[in-house]
Design an enzyme around this catalytic site. Structure first.
Site, mmCIF file in Angstrom:
data_model
loop_
_atom_site.group_PDB
_atom_site.id
_atom_site.type_symbol
_atom_site.label_atom_id
_atom_site.label_comp_id
_atom_site.label_asym_id
_atom_site.label_seq_id
_atom_site.Cartn_x
_atom_site.Cartn_y
_atom_site.Cartn_z
ATOM 1 N N SER A 29 -13.047 -4.892 1.310
ATOM 2 C CA SER A 29 -14.149 -4.271 0.244
ATOM 3 C C SER A 29 -15.517 -4.648 0.719
ATOM 4 O O SER A 29 -16.352 -5.242 -0.455
ATOM 5 C CB SER A 29 -13.800 -4.719 -1.111
ATOM 6 O OG SER A 29 -12.570 -3.742 -1.314
ATOM 7 N N TYR B 227 0.919 -1.185 0.188
ATOM 8 C CA TYR B 227 -0.015 -0.059 -0.066
ATOM 9 C C TYR B 227 0.871 1.130 -0.097
ATOM 10 O O TYR B 227 1.593 1.377 0.889
ATOM 11 C CB TYR B 227 -0.804 0.088 1.181
ATOM 12 C CG TYR B 227 -2.014 -1.211 1.277
ATOM 13 C CD1 TYR B 227 -2.251 -2.007 0.340
ATOM 14 C CD2 TYR B 227 -2.485 -1.484 2.461
ATOM 15 C CE1 TYR B 227 -3.185 -2.978 0.346
ATOM 16 C CE2 TYR B 227 -3.347 -2.229 2.635
ATOM 17 C CZ TYR B 227 -3.569 -3.243 1.600
ATOM 18 O OH TYR B 227 -4.586 -4.406 1.573
#
Length: 336
Positions: free
Chosen positions: A202, A57
């Site tokens: 998600s 990330y």
């Protein structure tokens, strides 16, 4: 504040965690560092006790952000990060070799400013390295006190069983929401059988089930810009599904994002969703889902919308799918 809790391996965590990726990766524009730090601290204030990051990330930027922003509150949360998917020689790719696992972990500890990560995942399966070898490196890291528990991300039931035979796996992390049902093929059953916690990333479908997507005009760096179900002509078909979903949420007295998170929470007591956001208002909305009782009729209405094959387009384009070990759905196999 105190939220309901669930168990993930040896850890008791808030029933809703925070996926930190959005603050540094995937969805530009990224917030300023001070705004991102404010959001992370607000999450802890709201009772979130499970923070999830990864080396990939922002090529380490997300771990550095957490190190600066909240490590002074280290006792308040369970920290999870990942290795195995990163930037190697300037290119994003997989490296599950034991030496790469060790190197990535040591770098993560330095970026986070700590000597211990509670839950450490192998982010993706490197098909060139036996899973037993990658997990073996994580076992040695656990024995050295660098990590507290071992997890796997986006892996199949068969791979999970092989890994679990080497050392008990605490958690499996995979995308799961009303419109991504791949874990239902085999992974959720394997987790229940083996006593493994399941972390759903998600849960609001990369913002789609929160109403954040109405067209396919994304910035070039937005990861949705290459995902088939977020692009036309598939997107228009999927937006029609969302309009029905939004109506169910309205009738249930909650927002679409809260309905999506509540649906995930209702799938099993061993499941912890980790929605991500760049907005404190959306963070507060997401966390509030932990206190909303979704009527079973509303949950059934969600399932009636997202029936097998209803969602148009694949979850990932071919290059990204090649890095994922999670089972395909029957309709995806027919389309292969």
């Amino acid at each position: 504040m105190t939220l309901p809790t669930r168990r993930i391996g040896p850890f008791t965590v808030s029933a809703i965690g925070l996926g930190c990726m959005n603050l540094s990766h995937g969805y530009e524009p990224f917030p300023a560092e001070e705004d991102a730090a404010r959001l992370l601290n607000r999450a802890l204030d709201l009772g979130v006790t499970f923070l999830d990051t990864a080396a990939i990330y922002g090529d380490g930027a997300n771990e550095r952000l957490i190190g600066k922003a909240v490590m002074h509150r280290r006792r308040e949360f369970t920290l999870a990060s990942k290795c195995g998917l990163g930037v190697h020689d300037g290119k994003r790719g997989l490296d599950g070799r034991p030496e790469a696992v060790v190197s990535t972990l040591d770098g993560a500890l330095a970026r986070l400013g700590t000597d211990h990560i509670d839950l450490y995942y192998l982010h993706r399966l490197d098909r060139n390295v036996p899973i037993e070898d990658s997990v073996g490196a994580l076992v040695r890291a656990k024995e050295a006190g660098k990590i507290g528990a071992i997890g796997l991300s986006e892996m199949s039931a068969a791979t999970i069983r092989r890994a679990h035979a080497v050392h008990p796996i605490a958690a499996i992390q995979t995308e799961y929401s009303p419109w991504v049902r791949n874990p239902e093929v085999a992974v959720l059953d394997a987790c229940r059988e083996l006593g493994i916690g399941f972390v759903a990333f998600s849960p609001v479908a990369r913002g789609f089930l929160a109403g954040a997507v109405r067209d396919d005009r994304y910035s070039g760096s937005d990861i949705r810009a290459v995902m088939p179900r977020f692009l036309e002509p598939q997107l228009s078909r999927n937006l029609a599904l969302f309009d029905r979903f939004r109506a169910v949420a309205q009738a249930a007295g909650c927002t679409p994002a809260q309905l999506a998170i509540g649906w995930v929470l209702a799938r099993g007591e061993n499941i912890v969703p980790i929605p991500g956001t760049r907005s404190i208002a959306h963070l507060e909305e997401d966390v509030a889902a932990a206190g909303i009782a979704i009527d079973p009729a509303a949950l059934a209405a969600v399932d009636a919308i997202f029936t097998p094959g209803a969602v148009a387009g694949r979850r990932y384009p071919p290059a990204m799918q090649a890095q994922v070990d999670t089972e395909l759905l029957p309709e995806e196999l027919e389309d292969a």
